[in-house]
Write an enzyme that holds these catalytic residues in place. Structure first.
Site, PDB file in Angstrom:
ATOM      1  N   SER A 115     -16.270  14.895  59.142  1.00  0.00           N
ATOM      2  CA  SER A 115     -17.435  15.099  58.270  1.00  0.00           C
ATOM      3  C   SER A 115     -18.377  13.912  58.163  1.00  0.00           C
ATOM      4  O   SER A 115     -19.425  14.019  57.512  1.00  0.00           O
ATOM      5  CB  SER A 115     -16.971  15.507  56.874  1.00  0.00           C
ATOM      6  OG  SER A 115     -16.567  16.856  56.869  1.00  0.00           O
ATOM      7  N   LYS A 126     -22.013  14.528  58.828  1.00  0.00           N
ATOM      8  CA  LYS A 126     -22.992  14.907  57.805  1.00  0.00           C
ATOM      9  C   LYS A 126     -23.938  13.754  57.472  1.00  0.00           C
ATOM     10  O   LYS A 126     -25.024  13.981  56.920  1.00  0.00           O
ATOM     11  CB  LYS A 126     -22.281  15.379  56.539  1.00  0.00           C
ATOM     12  CG  LYS A 126     -21.466  16.665  56.693  1.00  0.00           C
ATOM     13  CD  LYS A 126     -20.839  17.077  55.381  1.00  0.00           C
ATOM     14  CE  LYS A 126     -20.081  18.386  55.482  1.00  0.00           C
ATOM     15  NZ  LYS A 126     -18.805  18.270  56.199  1.00  0.00           N
ATOM     16  N   SER A 154     -18.621  17.195  50.542  1.00  0.00           N
ATOM     17  CA  SER A 154     -18.530  17.438  51.978  1.00  0.00           C
ATOM     18  C   SER A 154     -18.570  18.932  52.286  1.00  0.00           C
ATOM     19  O   SER A 154     -17.683  19.489  52.916  1.00  0.00           O
ATOM     20  CB  SER A 154     -17.253  16.805  52.562  1.00  0.00           C
ATOM     21  OG  SER A 154     -17.392  16.581  53.945  1.00  0.00           O
TER      22      SER A 154
END
Length: 465
Positions: free
Chosen positions: A114, A117, A298
């Protein structure tokens, strides 16, 4: 349970040290000793002394000493050798000058999870207005013989909520389907059937490298331009599996609210005409609020949809591939080299994603430095160690030196099976702000603890000698 958000402003300073706030309790006023009758009357207590407290957020001086490369390498040598890290790519940079202070396999393509991101958020800050909102509409069908048919037009807002009026929504400031239904009723139209227009997004609804089991696990849903609560079956909780047909579910929920048979709902990829009469419209929260929620918890679905907003701004297809192309190209125009990135999505969930620590650190350093002021809010979006989001329960163990880097470190996390990653900023013991990126693949059972130890060493080092 939603994690508590602890946000501090980094818009005007390069870095922040979130200090322990000293709370001074004021002594209770003295009890009245008289009854109000008799000589002298009641005794009036003296006014309490003024309360003073050290500020919880202070600027970091640019003049703070920079760690030496040799000192930092010596301090990190033992922690980066932990076998639980597996393959570790890492880079540490001075946030102000951009000088690289330490690196290890920083050009190695690794699965970022993640932390991907971070790229999506940065591109959104560069490409979009931070107050931008996404609109979901209901229009009257414009085709002949469609009297009473209404169309729910997806605008790309996954936070649209199916929660009942008065019930909390999972996303702060979310638009509600119930408001759409109320507006349709006030329009004077009596619906007989509902269509759902999902034509805004193109291509597959599931990214290459995604595991369908993650739908049941609550991590993802098919990405469609209209969905309720990012596809959650239960709208106000994150402990919910996701739907495999989120657009159809949204249409059926609208039909039910309007007293229409849910079986009279169809999903179509054909766009309604520009002249269709609008019956209702609701808007999402501003982009900056959505980015904050996306980064703190997230949220994979939010990341994919926000990346499509970036794609729309750059005239790219609103698909997984189009969003990746838009994100990486927008970063490249900000002089962030993303040329080696291999990405199949914008959330980092795909097992096919590959980034380098150098790319990740370059994004964070650009936000912390002075060259890209539009990126500075990215620092606000990063979870705070021991304080917020996915770092709220990390870096909080007591150490001989105190509470460790809790409050002094902000980073986006990445966690998948045998994968751990961190990308963010930390203020070291000398008061110098460092940007860093760490990606660990093929990690051992204690891989998260091991990568946290590397980041904590950056805080405790100083390393100016």
């Amino acid at each position: 349970m939603r994690p508590t958000t602890w946000r501090t402003s980094t818009h005007l300073i390069v870095g922040v040290g979130v200090l322990a706030i000293i709370a001074a309790l004021v002594a209770a006023a003295a009890l009245l000793t008289g009854s109000g009758r008799g000589v002298g009357g009641p005794k009036v207590p003296p006014p309490p002394q003024a309360v003073t407290a050290k500020p919880g957020v202070v600027p970091v001086a640019d003049s703070a000493a920079t760690p030496t490369k040799s000192g930092l390498a010596a301090a990190l040598a033992s922690v980066v050798a932990d076998p639980n890290l597996g393959r570790l790519g890492g880079r540490v940079t001075d946030a102000v000058t951009g000088e690289e202070l330490w690196s290890q396999f920083d050009d190695l393509l690794l699965q970022p999870a993640s932390t991907n991101k971070t790229l999506t958020s940065a591109a959104a800050l560069l490409a979009l207005d931070r107050n931008a909102r996404v609109t979901t509409r209901v229009v009257a069908a414009d085709q002949p013989g469609a009297s009473g048919v209404i169309v729910l037009v997806g605008g790309g807002d996954p936070t649209l909520s199916g929660a009942a009026p008065g019930q909390d929504t999972w996303y702060h400031g979310a638009a509600r389907l119930s408001d759409l239904a109320d507006q349709v009723r006030r329009s004077g139209v009596t619906p007989t059937a509902v269509q759902v227009d999902t034509s805004l997004f193109s291509g597959p609804t599931f990214a290459p490298g995604w595991d369908p089991a993650d739908i049941e696990g609550g991590d993802i849903a098919p990405i469609e331009s209209v969905m309720l609560d990012a596809g959650r079956i239960q709208p106000a909780t994150d402990e919910s599996r996701r739907s495999v047909t989120p657009a159809l579910d949204a249409g059926r929920a609208l039909a039910t609210a309007l007293g229409v048979d849910p079986q009279q709902v169809t999903v179509t990829g054909h766009s309604v005409g520009s002249g269709a009469r609008q019956l209702a419209a609701v808007q999402s929260a501003p982009l900056i609020d959505r980015l904050n929620e996306m980064m703190n918890v997230s949220d994979n679905v939010m990341a994919e949809c926000i990346a499509r907003e970036v794609a729309a701004s750059m005239q790219r297809p609103l698909s997984f591939a189009g969003a990746v192309d838009a994100v990486t190209n927008r970063l490249s125009t900000a002089h962030i080299d993303t040329g080696s990135a291999i990405l199949s999505d914008s959330s980092g969930l795909s097992v096919e994603d590959r980034l380098t620590a150098k790319i990740l650190d370059s994004v964070v350093q650009a936000a912390a430095g002075s060259g890209q002021p539009a990126l500075r809010p990215l620092l606000d979006l990063l979870p705070i160690a021991g304080g917020s989001g996915t770092l709220s329960d990390r870096f909080i163990d007591d150490t001989p030196a105190g509470s460790g880097p809790a409050g002094w470190l902000r980073a986006k996390t990445g966690s998948l099976t045998a994968i751990n990653a961190l990308a963010g900023v930390v203020t070291d013991r000398s008061g110098r702000v460092l940007s860093f990126a760490l990606i660990s693949n093929d990690a051992g059972m204690s891989g998260r603890t091991a990568i946290d130890a590397v980041a904590a060493t950056l805080w405790s080092c100083g390393c100016v000698a």
